[in-house]
Structure formats: structure tokens, C-alpha cells
Design an enzyme around this catalytic site. Structure first.
Site, PDB file in Angstrom:
ATOM      1  N   LYS A 191       0.840  -1.209   0.000  1.00  0.00           N
ATOM      2  CA  LYS A 191       0.000   0.000   0.000  1.00  0.00           C
ATOM      3  C   LYS A 191       0.876   1.260   0.000  1.00  0.00           C
ATOM      4  CE  LYS A 191      -3.328   2.926   0.629  1.00  0.00           C
ATOM      5  NZ  LYS A 191      -4.237   3.297  -0.442  1.00  0.00           N
ATOM      6  N   LYS A 260       2.416  10.557   5.179  1.00  0.00           N
ATOM      7  CA  LYS A 260       2.730   9.379   6.008  1.00  0.00           C
ATOM      8  C   LYS A 260       3.052   8.166   5.141  1.00  0.00           C
ATOM      9  CE  LYS A 260      -0.809   7.175   6.871  1.00  0.00           C
ATOM     10  NZ  LYS A 260      -1.655   6.127   6.336  1.00  0.00           N
TER      11      LYS A 260
HETATM   12  P1  NDP Z   1      -9.577  10.479   8.601  1.00  0.00           P
HETATM   13  O1  NDP Z   1      -8.572  11.427   9.090  1.00  0.00           O
HETATM   14  O2  NDP Z   1     -10.726  10.957   7.783  1.00  0.00           O
HETATM   15  O3  NDP Z   1     -10.246   9.698   9.859  1.00  0.00           O
HETATM   16  C1  NDP Z   1      -9.422   9.130  10.846  1.00  0.00           C
HETATM   17  C2  NDP Z   1     -10.262   8.319  11.808  1.00  0.00           C
HETATM   18  O4  NDP Z   1      -9.404   7.801  12.830  1.00  0.00           O
HETATM   19  C3  NDP Z   1     -11.328   9.140  12.537  1.00  0.00           C
HETATM   20  O5  NDP Z   1     -12.398   8.274  12.842  1.00  0.00           O
HETATM   21  C4  NDP Z   1     -10.595   9.579  13.800  1.00  0.00           C
HETATM   22  O6  NDP Z   1     -11.442   9.836  14.886  1.00  0.00           O
HETATM   23  C5  NDP Z   1      -9.805   8.326  14.104  1.00  0.00           C
HETATM   24  N1  NDP Z   1      -8.616   8.595  14.901  1.00  0.00           N
HETATM   25  C6  NDP Z   1      -7.602   9.455  14.610  1.00  0.00           C
HETATM   26  N2  NDP Z   1      -6.641   9.377  15.552  1.00  0.00           N
HETATM   27  C7  NDP Z   1      -7.070   8.450  16.444  1.00  0.00           C
HETATM   28  C8  NDP Z   1      -6.515   7.927  17.642  1.00  0.00           C
HETATM   29  N3  NDP Z   1      -5.305   8.326  18.096  1.00  0.00           N
HETATM   30  N4  NDP Z   1      -7.225   7.002  18.321  1.00  0.00           N
HETATM   31  C9  NDP Z   1      -8.432   6.594  17.872  1.00  0.00           C
HETATM   32  N5  NDP Z   1      -9.017   7.048  16.747  1.00  0.00           N
HETATM   33  C10 NDP Z   1      -8.324   7.962  16.044  1.00  0.00           C
HETATM   34  O7  NDP Z   1      -8.790   9.324   7.843  1.00  0.00           O
HETATM   35  P2  NDP Z   1      -9.287   8.395   6.655  1.00  0.00           P
HETATM   36  O8  NDP Z   1     -10.559   7.739   7.028  1.00  0.00           O
HETATM   37  O9  NDP Z   1      -9.184   9.121   5.361  1.00  0.00           O
HETATM   38  O10 NDP Z   1      -8.088   7.317   6.629  1.00  0.00           O
HETATM   39  C11 NDP Z   1      -8.025   6.224   7.514  1.00  0.00           C
HETATM   40  C12 NDP Z   1      -6.921   5.290   6.992  1.00  0.00           C
HETATM   41  O11 NDP Z   1      -7.278   4.836   5.686  1.00  0.00           O
HETATM   42  C13 NDP Z   1      -5.556   5.995   6.865  1.00  0.00           C
HETATM   43  O12 NDP Z   1      -4.532   5.115   7.201  1.00  0.00           O
HETATM   44  C14 NDP Z   1      -5.500   6.361   5.382  1.00  0.00           C
HETATM   45  O13 NDP Z   1      -4.173   6.492   4.930  1.00  0.00           O
HETATM   46  C15 NDP Z   1      -6.248   5.183   4.765  1.00  0.00           C
HETATM   47  N6  NDP Z   1      -6.853   5.441   3.463  1.00  0.00           N
HETATM   48  C16 NDP Z   1      -7.652   6.547   3.237  1.00  0.00           C
HETATM   49  C17 NDP Z   1      -8.198   6.766   1.987  1.00  0.00           C
HETATM   50  C18 NDP Z   1      -9.072   7.951   1.673  1.00  0.00           C
HETATM   51  O14 NDP Z   1      -9.404   8.145   0.486  1.00  0.00           O
HETATM   52  N7  NDP Z   1      -9.484   8.759   2.646  1.00  0.00           N
HETATM   53  C19 NDP Z   1      -7.927   5.834   0.863  1.00  0.00           C
HETATM   54  C20 NDP Z   1      -7.169   4.668   1.235  1.00  0.00           C
HETATM   55  C21 NDP Z   1      -6.633   4.508   2.481  1.00  0.00           C
HETATM   56  P3  NDP Z   1     -12.052  11.311  15.160  1.00  0.00           P
HETATM   57  O15 NDP Z   1     -13.385  11.308  14.477  1.00  0.00           O
HETATM   58  O16 NDP Z   1     -12.125  11.373  16.635  1.00  0.00           O
HETATM   59  O17 NDP Z   1     -11.076  12.312  14.586  1.00  0.00           O
END
Ligand code: NDP
Length: 327
Positions: A191, A260
Site C-alpha cells: 500500500k 505518512k
Molecule cells: P480520517 O482522518 O478521515 O479519519 C481518521 C479516523 O481515525 C477518525 O475516525 C478519527 O477519529 C480516528 N482517529 C484518529 N486518531 C485516532 C486515535 N489516536 N485514536 C483513535 N481514533 C483515532 O482518515 P481516513 O478515514 O481518510 O483514513 C483512515 C486510513 O485509511 C488511513 O490510514 C488512510 O491512509 C487510509 N486510506 C484513506 C483513503 C481515503 O481516500 N481517505 C484511501 C485509502 C486509504 P475522530 O473522528 O475522533 O477524529
């Protein structure tokens, strides 16, 4: 939605053909649309999100799901716990304490981490879970928010094939291509390299188009030609026409997360002693763009940094219906 009855091993019912009970932790930009495909009564889906209001909103919009207050409460009595958080260390931080996963997950259950993580941290998480008889798979996804909404993601899986066979029907709810990559951490590694390619395409295309704008070639014309030629990529065919030419820059995948990912790929190349000047430079450039544009910026907004340095904007000249440039 794809629903398949699978063999569930549980301490209480050693083998049965009921549906697996699933918890989904992390309802962010991609996590929420992935989890939506599991919000079906047969999965008895429970969700947890650090910011509780997001879980409440999710449950209000998805009748088949329940929100719980802590990771431990969500993971208790679950066959499969899926995490989708920004980085692997966030997943590791959910393991410990009375509200943590180690406290709650039963022997025989599986943690499927859909975070785009780093291999070393995934291996450490897997080792800690294994001490309690809990399985682990790294299972990052590609296909973006659109792919998640459509249930058409690619899932890159590292870990035991037998574990993957058990969870595959659940992954197929949001993924159409489920690929076993190798041992734990290999899904993360693949990935990261894929996303490093994405970053290179965005940055390289932005440099080329800024140079062409200054040399007198409109970006829409340049993209038309590139997309019929050997320089094309997903960036030139989709991202730039939809997001850069339009100046829409929707926020679907944060630049911070792509920074990242490229950093992970650059680290893997260094660890493997592979000469990788292009990867290392790309990691530097995306760290710089992340620093400049901040936490909320979308990954495609890295183009703005190239434009600032280059002194021209891509697609700034609006095109009139007759094809003439209006500005
Ligand atoms: P977001 O930033 O939109 O959401 C992150 C999520 O993780 C939120 O639910 C947030 O909670 C939670 N979170 C953040 N920090 C913590 C913590 N320390 N403890 C617990 N929960 C936490 O990220 P994405 O959904 O976009 O991405 C998630 C993963 O998927 C990443 O690794 C990203 O690289 C990967 N990804 C994303 C894609 C995309 O198009 N967006 C595509 C492919 C992979 P809160 O609501 O409280 O902030």
C-alpha cells in the site's frame, strides 16, 4: 451487499455457521463508507469512534449498527474487529488499559487493520495479540472514498492465509479485489509503495503542467494529449481534470496521510538497502507540502505548492463553449 455464511470459531461454540459478529473502529473519511456495507442485522455491527458524535451520526444513518463507548466494549464478544485509523501507532494505542482491545478480544477472534499502516508496527501489534490467541491481518485498502462508497475497494492483506479465508466474506462487503500479499506487514508495504507512486504522479504532473502553462500550452489541452499518450496515469486521467482544472480540490484523502504513506515507502526502501533517490525526494517534497498546507488539506492540494514555487496556476484559463480561452 455480499453476505456469506462463514465458519466461526468461538470459545463458546467451537464451530458454527452463523454470521461473524463485527466491530468497526474508526469512522473517518474512508472508514465510515466501508463500515456502512457491514451495517446489516446479520453482522450485528457495533462501531466505535474517538469522537463519539461521529458514531452517533453513523448509527442514526445506518439502522443495522449500534455505537459503543470504548474500544473494549465494541470488541467484546466480536469475531472480527476492524480498525481504520490514520497510522499504525493509533491502532497500537487502542490495545492497552481497561478500555483497550487486549482486555476485551477473545482467543480465536481476529483484528483486521485496514489502516494504511507501517509493517514494523503491524508486526508488533500482531505479536501482542498472538500472546492472547487473537489473530491479526494488516489489510489496507485502495480505491478512495468513491471505491468505499461503491464497495469496490482493493484490499491488500498480510498474514496467515487461513485467517484471511475466515474473514474474506466480510472484506468482500467493501472490497471487490482481496489480495493476499504475504506475511504480516506486506499489505502495508505494498500500500505504501502504491501511494508513493500516486504522490510521484501528482507532483511530476504538476511540475510538467506548470511549465507548459508558462510555455504557452493550456493545461486542458496538455491533459487531453497526455491522456492519449504514454505519460497518462490516474492523476492525469481523473484527479487533475476533476479536481485541479476545476479548482474544486474536494477533501477526500488528507495530504497528511499521503505524506505518512510516502514516508513509510521511503523507510522500507532504506531498510531494504535499495537505492531510492526518487522515493526519498518524494517523501521530502510531501513532508514540505504537508507542513505548508496543514492537516486538513487534501492530497491533490500538493499541486498548490508546485504552482507557488513555479509561479503559474494549472488550468487558470477558463475555456469558453467555442473552445476559445476566455481569460
Ligand atoms: P480520517 O482522518 O478521515 O479519519 C481518521 C479516523 O481515525 C477518525 O475516525 C478519527 O477519529 C480516528 N482517529 C484518529 N486518531 C485516532 C486515535 N489516536 N485514536 C483513535 N481514533 C483515532 O482518515 P481516513 O478515514 O481518510 O483514513 C483512515 C486510513 O485509511 C488511513 O490510514 C488512510 O491512509 C487510509 N486510506 C484513506 C483513503 C481515503 O481516500 N481517505 C484511501 C485509502 C486509504 P475522530 O473522528 O475522533 O477524529
Amino acid at each position: 451487499m455480499h453476505l456469506t455464511r462463514i465458519l466461526v470459531a468461538s470459545p463458546h461454540k467451537p464451530s458454527s455457521t452463523r454470521m461473524p459478529r463485527v466491530a468497526f473502529l474508526g469512522l473517518g473519511a474512508i472508514g465510515a463508507p466501508m463500515a456502512r456495507h457491514l451495517a446489516h442485522p446479520e453482522y450485528d455491527l457495533v462501531v466505535w469512534n474517538r469522537t463519539a458524535s461521529r458514531a452517533t451520526e453513523f448509527v442514526a444513518a445506518n439502522a443495522g449498527a449500534r455505537a459503543l463507548a470504548t474500544p473494549a466494549e465494541a470488541a467484546r464478544d466480536r469475531d472480527i474487529v476492524i480498525t481504520c485509523l490514520p497510522v499504525s501507532s493509533d491502532v497500537a494505542s487502542l490495545l492497552d488499559g481497561p478500555a483497550g482491545l487486549l482486555h476485551a478480544m477473545e482467543s480465536g477472534s481476529v483484528l483486521v487493520d485496514c489502516t494504511s499502516g507501517d509493517p514494523a508496527t503491524s508486526q508488533r501489534i500482531a505479536a501482542r495479540l498472538a500472546e492472547r490467541g487473537v489473530g491479526f491481518l494488516d489489510a489496507p485498502v485502495s480505491g478512495g472514498v468513491t471505491g468505499a462508497v461503491q464497495g469496490a475497494l482493493t484490499v491488500m492483506v498480510g498474514g496467515e492465509t487461513a485467517l484471511l479465508a475466515r474473514v474474506r466474506p466480510v472484506l468482500e462487503c467493501f472490497g471487490t479485489r482481496i489480495v493476499h500479499c504475504g506475511d504480516i506487514g506486506t499489505g502495508d508495504a505494498l500500500k505504501a509503495v502504491n501511494n508513493a507512486m500516486l504522490a510521484m504522479h501528482i507532483w511530476g504532473l504538476a511540475e510538467g503542467l506548470v511549465a507548459l502553462e508558462k510555455a504557452g500550452v493550456r493545461s486542458d489541452i496538455a491533459l487531453d494529449v497526455i491522456n492519449a499518450s504514454s505519460g497518462r496515469s490516474n492523476s492525469s486521467m481523473n484527479l487533475f481534470p476533476e479536481r485541479v482544472l476545476s479548482r474544486a480540490f474536494p477533501r477526500t484523502f488528507r495530504l497528511a496521510l499521503l505524506d505518512k504513506d510516502v514516508g513509510i515507502a521511503a523507510g522500507i526502501a532504506r531498510d531494504q538497502r535499495v537505492a531510492s533517490p526518487l522515493l526519498q525526494l518524494t517523501a521530502e517534497l510531501f513532508r514540505m507540502a504537508h507542513d505548508e498546507l496543514g492537516e486538513a488539506a487534501d492530497h491533490v492540494e500538493a499541486v498548490r505548492v508546485v504552482e507557488r514555487i513555479g509561479g503559474a496556476q494549472i488550468g487558470v484559463a477558463a475555456v469558453a463553449p467555442n473552445g476559445a480561452t476566455s481569460a
